[in-house]
Scaffold this motif. Structure first.
Motif, PDB file in Angstrom:
ATOM      1  N   ALA A 136      53.659 -16.513  64.681  1.00 14.42           N
ATOM      2  CA  ALA A 136      53.590 -18.021  64.890  1.00 14.42           C
ATOM      3  C   ALA A 136      52.116 -18.689  64.746  1.00 14.42           C
ATOM      4  CB  ALA A 136      54.286 -18.359  66.251  1.00 14.42           C
ATOM      5  N   LEU A 137      51.260 -17.610  65.482  1.00 15.34           N
ATOM      6  CA  LEU A 137      49.755 -18.044  65.483  1.00 15.34           C
ATOM      7  C   LEU A 137      49.358 -18.291  63.807  1.00 15.34           C
ATOM      8  CD1 LEU A 137      47.299 -18.838  67.006  1.00 15.34           C
ATOM      9  CD2 LEU A 137      46.771 -16.139  67.007  1.00 15.34           C
ATOM     10  N   GLU A 138      49.635 -17.366  63.287  1.00 17.65           N
ATOM     11  CA  GLU A 138      49.401 -17.375  61.909  1.00 17.65           C
ATOM     12  C   GLU A 138      49.647 -18.310  61.140  1.00 17.65           C
ATOM     13  OE1 GLU A 138      47.120 -15.007  59.796  1.00 17.65           O
ATOM     14  OE2 GLU A 138      46.615 -15.053  62.102  1.00 17.65           O
ATOM     15  N   ALA A 178      40.547 -15.734  67.436  1.00 19.74           N
ATOM     16  CA  ALA A 178      41.153 -15.655  66.156  1.00 19.74           C
ATOM     17  C   ALA A 178      40.781 -16.882  65.193  1.00 19.74           C
ATOM     18  CB  ALA A 178      42.765 -15.237  66.163  1.00 19.74           C
ATOM     19  N   ALA A 179      40.980 -17.885  65.635  1.00 20.44           N
ATOM     20  CA  ALA A 179      40.634 -19.348  65.061  1.00 20.44           C
ATOM     21  C   ALA A 179      39.536 -19.494  64.649  1.00 20.44           C
ATOM     22  CB  ALA A 179      41.291 -20.620  66.324  1.00 20.44           C
ATOM     23  N   LYS A 180      38.612 -18.986  65.363  1.00 17.99           N
ATOM     24  CA  LYS A 180      37.080 -18.998  64.951  1.00 17.99           C
ATOM     25  C   LYS A 180      36.886 -18.158  63.572  1.00 17.99           C
ATOM     26  CE  LYS A 180      32.467 -18.542  66.479  1.00 17.99           C
ATOM     27  NZ  LYS A 180      31.381 -18.225  67.627  1.00 17.99           N
ATOM     28  N   ARG A 181      37.629 -17.158  63.694  1.00 15.74           N
ATOM     29  CA  ARG A 181      37.500 -16.519  62.410  1.00 15.74           C
ATOM     30  C   ARG A 181      38.074 -17.062  61.194  1.00 15.74           C
ATOM     31  NH1 ARG A 181      37.303 -11.956  65.942  1.00 15.74           N
ATOM     32  NH2 ARG A 181      39.462 -12.029  66.446  1.00 15.74           N
ATOM     33  N   ARG A 182      39.214 -17.917  61.548  1.00 11.42           N
ATOM     34  CA  ARG A 182      39.686 -18.673  60.512  1.00 11.42           C
ATOM     35  C   ARG A 182      38.985 -20.121  59.986  1.00 11.42           C
ATOM     36  NH1 ARG A 182      44.972 -17.442  58.940  1.00 11.42           N
ATOM     37  NH2 ARG A 182      45.003 -19.357  57.773  1.00 11.42           N
ATOM     38  N   GLY A 183      37.692 -20.238  60.915  1.00  9.49           N
ATOM     39  CA  GLY A 183      37.002 -21.631  60.550  1.00  9.49           C
ATOM     40  C   GLY A 183      37.510 -22.619  61.551  1.00  9.49           C
ATOM     41  N   PHE A 184      38.381 -22.513  62.533  1.00 16.79           N
ATOM     42  CA  PHE A 184      38.645 -23.570  63.490  1.00 16.79           C
ATOM     43  C   PHE A 184      38.117 -23.325  64.762  1.00 16.79           C
ATOM     44  CE2 PHE A 184      42.633 -22.345  61.117  1.00 16.79           C
ATOM     45  CZ  PHE A 184      42.788 -23.365  60.152  1.00 16.79           C
TER      46      PHE A 184
END
Length: 320
Positions: A136-138, A178-184
């Motif tokens: 769900a997070l992804e 995890a969000a930071k790694r995706r650029g958020f």
């Protein structure tokens, strides 16, 4: 505390550490998500009057137009069917070039992105609850990437249990890494109860979050109406409650990147359109500027479109 993100295993360990199930972990967020069901038709805007330009002594600074947004929950009654496109088009006409999403209104992320791109509007921010699983997070990240969202904010959590707030802090740190790694950028949006709920020994949810949320990953989206209301609910005068909201920002170990800018009727405590209540936004903005000034009114005074018009005009005219 903050721990490394390794998908489903990390999320499960966070739950087990606090003795919580996924169901109990997300129950506080569910109430906010349930509020996203909408209905209605696009209404014509009415003329606005009785709007003040701001209390206190104005300065030379203004809120830049490209930092003004609106939380689409304000317009939920007309964000349905063909009203979605019509409402977004009206926001573009008013001058908004960014919005904060509260769901997808029955559309796909691709559909909403297409409409926004066609109008020159950016979905800069969104409200999304805690995720129940790694998958769900992804999905949340994938949709946010499609939409071009920069800020992902948890909109609502509520419990009188200390362990719930500790578990939520753990999961938010986990998701935020995890969000930071995706650029958020990943944040939390407050209400009033975080400042007043006694979790035992005088400890409040705000105390827990300020102690346990990791400032390297989590920011704050401070809702100024609710911060002021927290002060009022603690027995403060109107002026003291405004100072309380400023203190919430100044004393936070987390960066305050966004404001929800919404006003409060001094006599009733009701939500009111910007400039018609008592909150001294000029004083607050002088104390601390942010990256996003987001218009909101949970209960628009006349029509949602008038609220949007009044809010944009108020922020563009305010000097602080």
């Amino acid at each position: 505390m903050c721990f490394g993100f390794d998908g489903e295993g990390a999320l499960q360990r966070s739950l087990e550490k606090r003795g919580l199930s996924r169901r109990s972990l997300i129950r506080g967020a569910a109430a906010g998500a349930a509020a996203l069901g909408v209905s209605g038709a696009l209404a014509a805007p009415a003329a606005a009057d009785g709007v003040r330009s701001g209390r206190g002594h104005g300065g030379g600074r203004r809120v830049p137009a490209d930092k003004i947004s609106i939380q689409l929950y304000t317009l939920r009654s007309i964000m349905t069917g063909a009203g979605v496109d019509a409402t977004l088009a009206k926001l573009a006409q008013i001058g908004y070039d960014r919005v904060e999403l509260a769901g997808l209104y029955g559309r796909t992320a691709e559909d909403i992105r297409g409409v926004l791109d066609g109008l020159g509007i950016r979905s800069n921010s969104s409200h999304d609850g805690l995720s129940s699983s790694f998958a769900a997070l992804e999905t949340k990240f994938d949709n946010s990437e499609t939409l071009g969202v920069r800020y992902l904010n948890v909109p609502y959590l509520a419990s009188s249990s200390l362990s719930d707030w500790q578990a939520w802090a753990d999961q938010m740190n986990n998701e935020a890494a995890a969000a930071k790694r995706r650029g958020f950028r990943y944040g939390y949006h407050n209400h009033a109860h975080e400042f007043t709920t006694d979790l035992g020994g005088g400890v409040t949810p705000w105390d827990v979050f300020m102690r346990e949320l990791d400032p390297a990953y989590v920011h704050l989206e401070v809702d100024l109406y609710w911060a002021v209301t927290g002060g009022v609910n603690l027995g403060m005068s109107s002026d003291e409650a405004i100072d309380f909201a400023i203190d919430v920002v100044d004393r936070s170990p987390l960066q305050v990147r966004q404001y929800h800018v919404k006003d409060r009727n001094e006599a009733t405590g009701d939500h009111v359109d910007l400039g018609t209540g008592f909150i001294d936004f000029a004083k607050i903005f002088r104390a601390h500027q942010v990256e996003d000034y987001i218009v909101e009114n949970d209960s628009p005074d006349v029509t949602p479109i008038q609220t949007a018009e009044v809010g944009y005009s108020y922020l563009r005219g305010l000097r602080f």
